[in-house]
Design a protein around this motif. Structure first.
Motif, PDB file in Angstrom:
ATOM      1  N   UNK A  36       0.859  -1.184   0.000  1.00 30.72           N
ATOM      2  CA  UNK A  36       0.000   0.000   0.000  1.00 30.72           C
ATOM      3  C   UNK A  36       0.889   1.226   0.000  1.00 30.72           C
ATOM      4  N   UNK A  37       0.837   1.973  -1.055  1.00 33.01           N
ATOM      5  CA  UNK A  37       1.623   3.194  -1.176  1.00 33.01           C
ATOM      6  C   UNK A  37       0.753   4.432  -1.176  1.00 33.01           C
ATOM      7  N   UNK A  38      -0.443   4.325  -0.682  1.00 29.20           N
ATOM      8  CA  UNK A  38      -1.378   5.447  -0.659  1.00 29.20           C
ATOM      9  C   UNK A  38      -2.697   5.041  -1.287  1.00 29.20           C
ATOM     10  N   UNK A  39      -3.757   5.731  -0.890  1.00 26.39           N
ATOM     11  CA  UNK A  39      -5.087   5.307  -1.321  1.00 26.39           C
ATOM     12  C   UNK A  39      -5.788   6.299  -2.241  1.00 26.39           C
ATOM     13  N   UNK A  40      -5.107   7.333  -2.697  1.00 28.67           N
ATOM     14  CA  UNK A  40      -5.735   8.359  -3.538  1.00 28.67           C
ATOM     15  C   UNK A  40      -6.896   9.027  -2.819  1.00 28.67           C
ATOM     16  N   UNK A  41      -6.821   9.052  -1.506  1.00 30.78           N
ATOM     17  CA  UNK A  41      -7.786   9.745  -0.673  1.00 30.78           C
ATOM     18  C   UNK A  41      -7.012  10.303   0.517  1.00 30.78           C
ATOM     19  N   UNK A  98     -14.273  17.942   0.859  1.00 30.26           N
ATOM     20  CA  UNK A  98     -14.996  16.821   0.273  1.00 30.26           C
ATOM     21  C   UNK A  98     -14.173  16.153  -0.824  1.00 30.26           C
ATOM     22  N   UNK A  99     -13.468  16.971  -1.601  1.00 29.97           N
ATOM     23  CA  UNK A  99     -12.629  16.427  -2.666  1.00 29.97           C
ATOM     24  C   UNK A  99     -11.466  15.606  -2.145  1.00 29.97           C
ATOM     25  N   UNK A 100     -11.058  15.850  -0.902  1.00 33.37           N
ATOM     26  CA  UNK A 100      -9.968  15.080  -0.306  1.00 33.37           C
ATOM     27  C   UNK A 100     -10.330  13.612  -0.094  1.00 33.37           C
ATOM     28  N   UNK A 101     -11.589  13.271  -0.198  1.00 35.42           N
ATOM     29  CA  UNK A 101     -11.959  11.845  -0.152  1.00 35.42           C
ATOM     30  C   UNK A 101     -11.504  11.131  -1.420  1.00 35.42           C
ATOM     31  N   UNK A 102     -11.324  11.896  -2.496  1.00 38.31           N
ATOM     32  CA  UNK A 102     -10.959  11.303  -3.781  1.00 38.31           C
ATOM     33  C   UNK A 102      -9.559  11.676  -4.261  1.00 38.31           C
ATOM     34  N   UNK A 103      -8.911  12.632  -3.593  1.00 41.13           N
ATOM     35  CA  UNK A 103      -7.608  13.087  -4.048  1.00 41.13           C
ATOM     36  C   UNK A 103      -6.865  13.738  -2.884  1.00 41.13           C
TER      37      UNK A 103
END
Length: 166
Positions: A36-41, A98-103
């Motif tokens: 796991x190198x990050x989850x894009x969230x 809110x956008x931080x859930x996706x990026x």
């Protein structure tokens, strides 16, 4: 899949997470059999990397910034350019949260500039409203000058008696 792996990282160490820097040294999930190198969230990354303690501190910081901007927005009811600008900054801040859930928007400088500008503008509006409230209280109080009651404000300006310095 990366978001589920992030939740798995958090589940393996819910209090303190698996540690910062999973991009440089990926954490390995035994359940998903992958690194796991990050989850894009951003929110899930902070939760997985720093656990409840780190995520709680970050959410507290985000709440303080948002609350302060909200207070600044409603410090006065007078329409002004500053108030409209702050409304736009607050809307952008909420969209970024809110956008931080996706990026990972918190990695960009413009986000921190937006937050700092919103807090500074809020501070300006709050102090200005406080100054106007204090001035309004002084204008509405009655003062006794030489045995004669004189209302502050317009009537005090017309009075020939000396005004107190306070």
């Amino acid at each position: 899949m990366t978001k589920l792996t992030g939740l798995d990282a958090w589940a393996s160490s819910p209090l303190i997470g698996v540690g910062l820097g999973v991009n440089a040294s990926p954490w390995h999930s035994e359940y998903y059999q992958r690194g796991w190198g990050g989850s894009h969230s951003h929110h899930l990354d902070i939760l997985g990397q720093t656990g409840i303690i780190g995520a709680g501190l970050q959410f507290l910081f985000m709440a303080i910034v948002g609350t302060y901007m909200w207070r600044g927005l409603f410090a006065t009811r007078e329409p002004s350019l500053e108030r409209h600008l702050l409304a736009g900054l607050l809307a952008a801040y909420i969209a970024i949260l809110l956008g931080n859930f996706l990026y990972h928007y918190f990695l960009f400088d413009f986000v921190w500039f937006l937050m700092a500008t919103g807090v500074a503008l809020s501070r300006l509006l709050i102090l200005d409203a406080r100054k106007k409230r204090v001035a309004g209280i002084h204008d509405l109080t009655a003062r006794s000058i030489g045995g004669q009651v004189v209302l502050a404000g317009d009537q005090a300006q017309r009075s020939t008696a000396p005004r107190p310095l306070w």
